[in-house]
Write an enzyme that holds these catalytic residues in place. Structure first.
Site, PDB file in Angstrom:
ATOM      1  N   GLU A 280      42.238 103.960  31.962  1.00 50.80           N
ATOM      2  CA  GLU A 280      43.012 104.412  30.809  1.00 50.80           C
ATOM      3  C   GLU A 280      42.233 105.406  29.963  1.00 50.80           C
ATOM      4  O   GLU A 280      42.789 106.386  29.448  1.00 50.80           O
ATOM      5  CB  GLU A 280      43.440 103.206  29.958  1.00 50.80           C
ATOM      6  CG  GLU A 280      44.522 103.511  28.929  1.00 50.80           C
ATOM      7  CD  GLU A 280      43.997 104.016  27.596  1.00 50.80           C
ATOM      8  OE1 GLU A 280      44.813 104.533  26.793  1.00 50.80           O
ATOM      9  OE2 GLU A 280      42.774 103.920  27.333  1.00 50.80           O
TER      10      GLU A 280
ATOM     11  N   ASP B  31      38.821  99.173  31.226  1.00 53.81           N
ATOM     12  CA  ASP B  31      37.752 100.165  31.064  1.00 53.81           C
ATOM     13  C   ASP B  31      37.574 100.458  29.582  1.00 53.81           C
ATOM     14  O   ASP B  31      38.471 100.209  28.762  1.00 53.81           O
ATOM     15  CB  ASP B  31      38.042 101.441  31.848  1.00 53.81           C
ATOM     16  CG  ASP B  31      39.285 102.180  31.354  1.00 53.81           C
ATOM     17  OD1 ASP B  31      40.292 101.504  31.040  1.00 53.81           O
ATOM     18  OD2 ASP B  31      39.253 103.419  31.285  1.00 53.81           O
TER      19      ASP B  31
END
Length: 456
Positions: free
Chosen positions: A153, A88
């Protein structure tokens, strides 16, 4: 090993093209409208892991975004390395400040510009390609490898720790390999062996039940903004030493070996000040700038607000004043303990003329890996073999909470093998990653896997 390194050299353009495919996927985890794109990135990576020859490739659905696992177990008697990364990315905003489209990889001066190029798609992809270089050449992996790749994250990994706790057998390993940090300098490989922890607090000072006219009430009613400023000023002395009772009780002192590692880092104090437009640096006496910024605990105001803040004047005595304050922690400080000590100290400084409320937000544990750890030594040798320069050891002032979580839950150390640079502009417009370091990163990863059994 030459077969593996030759494969990397011959296929580097293909690897770059595959990375660019991944970079084109706008996998912004914080944006709910991009959920399908995060899923697409997970699908791309799971396909990659299958195609290179890994086993048990699984996309695990979570209440948020998927977690991907895979493995290749070649010999139960060999070390097992768990490779962690995240796919991400941060939002590209403000997009108008990008010189090129954030999700259209663009090569300029040997660097690829795109959101996620360095953080963390480019860096984590190096390990997928290094493992591929073994499996696709018929070269037996020197160690067992496992992968865990997450898509959250950038929003604090809310589902990762529960997943690790529930899948300890699946993720059992001898160490974790992470590439989500920066080297100390261009062409200067370095290994991060320490990260600070964090205790993040918020303080609210409430005075009267409403904003007051400063001419009518000033001098008769205590001003919350003045009180808050007074409290904050008493939390540190003029030498930068934190004035919270018990704050330093658990601080692990720097060893001579750690201080020697710092002394080897090529830090230019004058360039440092010039870059920040500062006449002088400031910090705890008896420590260098680098030691203060990464190996000593800190207390800093991150936000401060009260009263009238728009254009012009308004003679107001504010009813409330607030501040956000973070404390970076070092071994063996515990974030929960520090949060309680902070609250106790702040409340002790509060006069009866106001009401003070202290809130604890999130925290994280500090981590320092012993410099004699065999994984660090293998990583340093791998860097030296590929970069042809001695790898240095550094600590970072920031926090990567998952490193402490891996240590706590799985009982293993993490090797922070970063290939990025501070100029990569992480989280900012025009993020980039050196294609030279992408290439060298793959080769360093492959060499590390080869060397590890020799050092274990």
């Amino acid at each position: 090993m030459s077969t593996v390194q030759d494969y990397i050299d011959k296929n580097i353009e293909t690897f770059q093209g595959q990375l660019f495919e991944l970079l084109r996927i706008p996998s912004v985890s914080t944006d709910s409208s991009r959920k399908s794109d995060v899923q697409k990135a997970a699908g791309f990576l799971s396909t990659q892991l299958k195609e290179i020859g890994l086993d048990k490739v699984t996309v695990h659905e979570t209440p948020g975004h998927p977690i991907i696992t895979a493995e290749k177990i070649v010999n139960e008697n060999r070390p097992t390395v768990l490779i962690y990364g995240h796919y991400d990315v941060q939002p590209p905003d403000p997009e108008e400040l990008w010189d090129t489209p954030p999700f259209e990889p663009t090569i300029k001066n040997g660097r690829v510009y795109a959101r996620g190029a360095s953080d963390d798609k480019g860096q984590s992809f190096t390990h997928i390609k290094s493992v591929e270089s073994y499996l696709q050449t018929g070269t037996e992996l020197p160690v067992n490898v496992k992968f865990i790749l997450e898509g959250e994250e950038e929003i604090g990994s809310p589902n990762l720790v529960p997943f690790i706790k529930e899948n300890k057998d699946l993720l059992s390993c001898d160490m974790v390999l992470i590439s989500d940090t920066a080297m100390f300098g261009e062409d200067q490989p370095s290994i991060t062996y320490g990260l600070r922890g964090l205790a993040y607090m918020e303080v609210h000072v409430q005075g009267p039940n409403r904003d007051l006219h400063s001419g009518v009430y000033g001098g008769a009613v205590n001003n919350p903004a003045n009180v808050l400023a007074d409290i904050i000023s008493k939390l540190k002395d003029e030498d930068g030493v934190i004035q919270i009772d018990g704050f330093y009780d658990d601080v692990e002192p720097l060893t001579p070996e750690m201080r020697e590692a710092y002394s080897k880092l090529p830090h230019d104090e004058e360039a440092y000040k010039k870059d920040l437009d500062l006449k002088e640096v400031f910090g705890e006496k008896g420590y260098s700038t680098l030691e203060r910024a990464s190996a000593r605990p800190t207390l800093d105001v991150n936000g401060l607000w009260s009263g009238y803040q728009k254009e012009g004047a308004k003679t107001v005595l504010p009813a409330k004043a607030s501040a956000k304050i973070s404390m970076r922690l070092v071994p063996d400080q515990h974030p929960d303990k520090i949060a309680k000590l902070f609250e106790k100290q702040v409340l002790s400084l509060a006069p009866d003329s106001v009401t003070v409320n202290v809130e604890a937000h999130h925290g994280g544990h500090p981590v320092v890996i012993d410099l004699d750890y065999y994984g660090l030594k293998a990583a340093a040798q791998a860097f030296e073999d590929v970069y042809e320069k001695e790898a240095l050891y550094s600590r970072e002032g920031g926090s990567i909470p998952i490193v402490a979580d891996f240590q706590k839950i799985l009982g293993v150390n993490s090797i922070l093998m970063g290939f990025g640079l501070t100029k990569d502009a992480l989280h900012s417009p025009n993020e980039s990653f050196s294609l030279k370091d992408f290439h060298r990163g793959i080769k360093t990863s492959a060499r590390f896997l080869e060397l590890l059994p020799e050092y274990s």
